[in-house]
Design a protein around this motif. Structure first.
Motif: not given
Length: 273
Positions: A200-201, A203-205, A207-208, A210
């Motif tokens: 999850k972390q 994917k968030e990293s 996404r920020r 991308q």
């Protein structure tokens, strides 16, 4: 694209697409990295040359003939990109996945150590005391050492996107951007390991960042399409990826220092009061 997105593309401190190019200069100017390339030089040159020779000999003209139906004279250029893309996929599958990933890990780790971020490397491998040769300071991994994990999905998408080159003018840029979108984050897989991020972390990293990962991956792919030099640029891109991590960590350390400084000032004010 909004103004903030354009700023990220052109601000030298945030322009991720520059890091694969910076990696070339870094690799060329730091001799301690050269033995890693020399150890793979013969196999790199022979494999890349053989694959591209076979592809251009047997598949270039048929693909140009097919593309000419839709693109006319532009088929000669896009046909070359198509064959180079096919060659890059085959070389990546045969060489990167099975022979060179360990070398990319060593390059990535060595650059971080040389740039003063050895504490990140110690999270994943033994690091010997200070020495003249950075590579000799790298000990055995304490966890799985993977620069970029083998992704069947990425290979399939690469093949699926290849027909985009049939589209006149816009097809090849679309192919490069879509492939870069998927490939970019894989260049920081080792970094995510060092930070011990959960799925999850991670994917968030991604996404920020991308947009930055997409531009990084696109330039990295362009370099790997250069005949005969694809594996050299794969190695220099690993150096560029580590340089990006260095800048991220330096910025993070600066923010932590500023936060701690503000906290100390706040407590000093309390004492005065």
């Amino acid at each position: 694209m909004d103004r903030s997105g354009m700023n990220r593309l052109w601000d030298p401190s945030k322009a991720a697409w520059l890091y694969p190019l910076r990696g070339i200069y870094y690799f060329a100017s730091h001799r301690f990295l050269w033995p890693l390339f020399r150890a793979r030089l013969i196999s790199i040159v022979l494999l890349s040359t053989f694959i591209l020779f076979i592809l251009f000999l047997f598949t270039y003209l048929p693909q140009v003939a097919f593309l000419a139906i839709f693109q006319g004279a532009g088929a000669w250029v896009n046909g070359a990109f198509l064959v180079l893309g096919e060659g890059a996929a085959i070389v990546a599958l045969l060489f990167e996945a099975f022979f060179v990933d360990e070398t990319l890990v060593d390059i990535f780790d060595a650059v971080l150590v040389n740039e003063g971020h050895g504490e990140l490397v110690t999270a994943c491998r033994v690091l010997y005391p200070q020495g003249d040769d950075v590579l000799k300071r790298l000990g055995k991994p304490t966890h799985s050492a993977v620069y970029s994990p083998f992704s069947l999905r990425q290979i399939i998408e690469f093949i699926v996107f290849l027909p985009l080159n049939f589209i006149p003018v816009a097809g090849t840029p679309m192919f490069l951007l879509l492939t870069g979108y998927r490939a970019g984050p894989f260049h920081h897989w080792r970094y995510f390991q060092m930070l011990d991020l959960s799925k999850k972390q991670r994917k968030e990293s991604i996404r920020r960042r991308q947009l930055q990962y997409t531009t990084f991956g696109t330039v990295a792919l362009l370099l790997q399409l250069i005949p005969g030099l694809s594996m050299l640029f794969l190695m220099s891109t690993a150096a560029g990826s580590a340089l990006w991590v260095k800048d991220i960590e330096n910025k993070r350390d600066a923010l932590r220092g500023r936060h701690n400084s503000m906290s100390n000032e706040y407590h000093d004010d309390d004492n005065i009061i």
